[in-house]
Design an enzyme around this catalytic site. Sequence first.
Site, PDB file in Angstrom:
ATOM      1  N   GLN A   1      -2.523  -0.267   6.643  1.00 51.71           N
ATOM      2  CA  GLN A   1      -1.696  -1.223   5.901  1.00 51.71           C
ATOM      3  C   GLN A   1      -2.566  -2.129   5.047  1.00 51.71           C
ATOM      4  O   GLN A   1      -3.423  -2.856   5.573  1.00 51.71           O
ATOM      5  CB  GLN A   1      -0.862  -2.072   6.866  1.00 51.71           C
ATOM      6  CG  GLN A   1       0.122  -3.003   6.172  1.00 51.71           C
ATOM      7  CD  GLN A   1       0.922  -3.834   7.160  1.00 51.71           C
ATOM      8  OE1 GLN A   1       0.454  -4.852   7.635  1.00 51.71           O
ATOM      9  NE2 GLN A   1       2.140  -3.390   7.455  1.00 51.71           N
ATOM     10  N   GLY A   2      -2.357  -2.093   3.740  1.00 48.80           N
ATOM     11  CA  GLY A   2      -3.089  -2.950   2.818  1.00 48.80           C
ATOM     12  C   GLY A   2      -2.193  -4.052   2.279  1.00 48.80           C
ATOM     13  O   GLY A   2      -1.759  -3.998   1.119  1.00 48.80           O
TER      14      GLY A   2
ATOM     15  N   SER B   1      -2.451  -7.911   3.642  1.00 50.66           N
ATOM     16  CA  SER B   1      -3.137  -9.209   3.618  1.00 50.66           C
ATOM     17  C   SER B   1      -4.379  -9.178   2.732  1.00 50.66           C
ATOM     18  O   SER B   1      -5.052  -8.153   2.598  1.00 50.66           O
ATOM     19  CB  SER B   1      -3.543  -9.617   5.038  1.00 50.66           C
ATOM     20  OG  SER B   1      -2.413  -9.835   5.845  1.00 50.66           O
TER      21      SER B   1
ATOM     22  N   SER C   1      -5.965  -2.377   9.497  1.00 51.90           N
ATOM     23  CA  SER C   1      -6.162  -1.668  10.760  1.00 51.90           C
ATOM     24  C   SER C   1      -6.458  -0.191  10.526  1.00 51.90           C
ATOM     25  O   SER C   1      -5.736   0.487   9.796  1.00 51.90           O
ATOM     26  CB  SER C   1      -4.920  -1.797  11.648  1.00 51.90           C
ATOM     27  OG  SER C   1      -4.621  -3.150  11.913  1.00 51.90           O
TER      28      SER C   1
ATOM     29  N   GLU D   1       8.053  -3.758  11.514  1.00 46.90           N
ATOM     30  CA  GLU D   1       6.876  -4.246  12.211  1.00 46.90           C
ATOM     31  C   GLU D   1       7.239  -5.296  13.259  1.00 46.90           C
ATOM     32  O   GLU D   1       6.696  -5.318  14.359  1.00 46.90           O
ATOM     33  CB  GLU D   1       5.885  -4.837  11.199  1.00 46.90           C
ATOM     34  CG  GLU D   1       4.555  -5.244  11.799  1.00 46.90           C
ATOM     35  CD  GLU D   1       3.574  -5.726  10.752  1.00 46.90           C
ATOM     36  OE1 GLU D   1       2.362  -5.611  10.977  1.00 46.90           O
ATOM     37  OE2 GLU D   1       4.027  -6.230   9.698  1.00 46.90           O
TER      38      GLU D   1
END
Length: 384
Positions: A128-129, A131, A163, A246
């Site tokens: 996941q990109g 933040s 992550s 999420e």
Amino acid sequence: MDLTHTDEEQDFRARLREWLGKTLPELPAKPSPDDWPARRAYDLGWQRRLYDAGWAGLHWPVDAGGRGATPTQHLIFLEETERAGAPYVGANFVGLLHAGPTIAAEGTPEQRARWLPPVLRGDEVWCQGFSEPDAGSDLAALRTRAVRDGDEYVITGSKIWTSHAEVADWCELLVRTDPRAPKHRGISWLAMPMDAPGVTVRPLRTLAGSTEFAEVFLDEVRVPVGNRVGAENDGWRVTMVTLSFERGTAFVGEVVACRRTLTHLARAAKANGRWDDPVLRRTLGRLHGEFGALWRLTQWNVGEAERSGGVPGTGGSVFKLAYSHARQELYEAAARVLGPDSLALDEEWVLDRLSSLSYTIAAGTSQIQHNIVAERILGLPKGR
């Protein structure tokens, strides 16, 4: 939702329990926590076993490659796999719990056909990109740019707390496609291949010594426009779909794990004499009630998601807020039960306690969840 189980659901549980009993003894030994390529192989190997046996994507829609199971069957699956000590989604939690469900809900038929089957088969890993160094809780302040160049976007910027980026094949990436628009309206959601030229991954070491997070640097990375999920500049709405998964359903297996951990703590306290402490007994008793309530809330949230087309609602923020703090208190109680043993950094208890500190930050800080509950559920005016 109906909390009683039908004969068909009891049969479902029995068949799953039988399959787990036969399959789990055949698994190879777990790899070292620091060997991420080996952990990827182990996690995807388990996913492939689920797929071959017909258990993968149990609650996903049939037209997305899943089995279209009922919410109750989904929860039975989570209960039984957790209680049996089966592997969790591991390195591909983003693909299975975030990106995959988002593409199933928002993607085109071509996108669903391209990306969903490899996730379910255990062929590809997602990260996941979202933040950035200056856009964490205020995610809409992101500054990673995507400039349209014909049929491609040219992307420049950086992401943080990504992550499993070092073992991922794809990244669900938020980019700013219109810098002149209000910050919530100029964002797009892209699927970026991690082997694209210009992508650099730098692992980050956590307090526990692990490196599951990374910084990702993007230097004029080219991504096809066809990899955009949703309309251009409509990425914030698509992101809310991702975050609803999420916060709403991605933690459900962990509630079962916490309830099992609580049982182990009670047994350990009785064995080492700390059960005589009335304050500790009250804490464990209250946590037993809280996790029981969280499980019921989970059941409600999953049922609500099914009734609304598969996308969880704002009840996920209530769950995330309560669960984050309950988990932290659980591992604080674990330290009291284990005493000096809790200082051994190679103990699983300690690693879980250290990781629990991140839960009031990950998937949206508790402050953000408070705002969502206040504004979207209670109808309170927005703060200034």
